[in-house]
Design a protein around this motif. Sequence first.
Motif, PDB file in Angstrom:
ATOM      1  N   ILE A  69      30.285 -14.449   9.348  1.00 17.62           N
ATOM      2  CA  ILE A  69      29.500 -15.684   9.168  1.00 17.62           C
ATOM      3  C   ILE A  69      30.440 -16.897   9.177  1.00 17.62           C
ATOM      4  O   ILE A  69      30.131 -17.930   9.782  1.00 17.62           O
ATOM      5  CB  ILE A  69      28.662 -15.611   7.866  1.00 17.62           C
ATOM      6  N   GLY A  70      31.603 -16.746   8.550  1.00 18.51           N
ATOM      7  CA  GLY A  70      32.612 -17.812   8.582  1.00 18.51           C
ATOM      8  C   GLY A  70      33.035 -18.120  10.011  1.00 18.51           C
ATOM      9  O   GLY A  70      33.142 -19.287  10.409  1.00 18.51           O
ATOM     10  N   LEU A  71      33.214 -17.073  10.800  1.00 24.24           N
ATOM     11  CA  LEU A  71      33.627 -17.254  12.193  1.00 24.24           C
ATOM     12  C   LEU A  71      32.534 -17.937  13.003  1.00 24.24           C
ATOM     13  O   LEU A  71      32.793 -18.854  13.786  1.00 24.24           O
ATOM     14  CB  LEU A  71      33.978 -15.894  12.821  1.00 24.24           C
ATOM     15  N   LYS A  72      31.307 -17.510  12.768  1.00 28.47           N
ATOM     16  CA  LYS A  72      30.151 -18.109  13.449  1.00 28.47           C
ATOM     17  C   LYS A  72      30.112 -19.618  13.170  1.00 28.47           C
ATOM     18  O   LYS A  72      29.865 -20.429  14.057  1.00 28.47           O
ATOM     19  CB  LYS A  72      28.870 -17.430  12.953  1.00 28.47           C
TER      20      LYS A  72
ATOM     21  N   ILE B 209      42.630 -14.095   9.182  1.00 30.26           N
ATOM     22  CA  ILE B 209      42.279 -14.291   7.775  1.00 30.26           C
ATOM     23  C   ILE B 209      43.473 -14.896   7.052  1.00 30.26           C
ATOM     24  O   ILE B 209      44.575 -14.335   7.087  1.00 30.26           O
ATOM     25  CB  ILE B 209      41.912 -12.942   7.104  1.00 30.26           C
ATOM     26  N   LYS B 210      43.227 -16.069   6.431  1.00 31.36           N
ATOM     27  CA  LYS B 210      44.284 -16.725   5.663  1.00 31.36           C
ATOM     28  C   LYS B 210      43.725 -16.969   4.259  1.00 31.36           C
ATOM     29  O   LYS B 210      42.685 -17.614   4.117  1.00 31.36           O
ATOM     30  CB  LYS B 210      44.649 -18.049   6.346  1.00 31.36           C
ATOM     31  N   GLN B 211      44.381 -16.466   3.253  1.00 34.93           N
ATOM     32  CA  GLN B 211      43.903 -16.551   1.862  1.00 34.93           C
ATOM     33  C   GLN B 211      42.432 -16.146   1.767  1.00 34.93           C
ATOM     34  O   GLN B 211      41.610 -16.843   1.178  1.00 34.93           O
ATOM     35  CB  GLN B 211      44.121 -17.966   1.313  1.00 34.93           C
ATOM     36  N   ASN B 212      42.155 -15.029   2.394  1.00 30.30           N
ATOM     37  CA  ASN B 212      40.814 -14.431   2.416  1.00 30.30           C
ATOM     38  C   ASN B 212      39.733 -15.291   3.100  1.00 30.30           C
ATOM     39  O   ASN B 212      38.543 -15.030   2.949  1.00 30.30           O
ATOM     40  CB  ASN B 212      40.362 -14.019   1.007  1.00 30.30           C
ATOM     41  N   GLN B 213      40.155 -16.332   3.820  1.00 29.08           N
ATOM     42  CA  GLN B 213      39.204 -17.176   4.570  1.00 29.08           C
ATOM     43  C   GLN B 213      39.450 -16.991   6.069  1.00 29.08           C
ATOM     44  O   GLN B 213      40.607 -16.887   6.482  1.00 29.08           O
ATOM     45  CB  GLN B 213      39.434 -18.659   4.242  1.00 29.08           C
ATOM     46  N   VAL B 214      38.379 -17.005   6.859  1.00 32.53           N
ATOM     47  CA  VAL B 214      38.548 -16.966   8.319  1.00 32.53           C
ATOM     48  C   VAL B 214      38.989 -18.332   8.798  1.00 32.53           C
ATOM     49  O   VAL B 214      38.373 -19.340   8.431  1.00 32.53           O
ATOM     50  CB  VAL B 214      37.210 -16.670   9.048  1.00 32.53           C
TER      51      VAL B 214
END
Length: 208
Positions: free
Chosen positions: A19-22, A52-57
């Motif tokens: 969803i983050g990538l979208k 993934i950087k610090q658990n974020q896309v």
Amino acid sequence: VKFVCYNNDGVDQHMIWLIGLKNIFSRQLPNMPKEYIVRLVMDRSHKSMMIIKQNQVIGGITYRPYSRFGEIAFCAITADEQVKGYGTRLMNHLKQYARDVDGLTHFLTYADNNAVGYFTKQGFTKEIELEKERWQGYFAAIKLLTHVPDAWVSFRAKVLLELCKAIMVKLSFVKAINFTLLSCKYIKDYDGGTLMECKIDPKLPYTD
Ligand code: ACO
């Protein structure tokens, strides 16, 4: 940072990343309808290689693997992480994964005109080898099927192509031709893009 590749497999963490990538695609590819982005990112036959950087896309590439080649649908890095080399590392991880896990030999993509520079740096060209193979396959098959001399091939090509297509699809007697035949049907066309191809090296280590 880490590089991970997932599809819509129902695992919570993977879904959150997808969803983050979208959302990154929606922001970075404003000409793409949002519903189309969601549909492909969440479609089970598409996979997404994500950073993934610090658990974020912070970026990713969504692609669809076919039998031998992959079609890259979307590629983007979030705005404040662009031009730091992530796009290059992402593509290298994708090539390695697609070759070693999916068994792919080529990538095809419709590159936005402003992204042609990026894809060129990643080894993509506007010369399409797959397309060439396809035509070579057609003409070889025409000759095979009809025993006509070379000079006749172009003269009868149009009619014979249709005949060959029908026969080849039915018998699938030449796998390679069949695959290339289908491949042109699979690649979706849209305005404003340039079709580009990248051959994946069979041995080169793309990542360390
Ligand atoms: N045009 C020309 N060159 C570019 C571009 C561009 N738009 N973007 C990056 N480059 C170059 C960089 O200068 C760099 O060159 P260098 O190695 O000589 O220094 C090289 O390409 C790689 O740069 P990275 O830092 O690895 O690229 P980045 O992390 O910024 O990722 C990307 C590139 C994905 C294009 C990013 O800028 C982005 O998300 N842009 C907006 C969305 C977009 O256009 N996506 C592609 C659409 S097409 C599609 O999705 C199929």
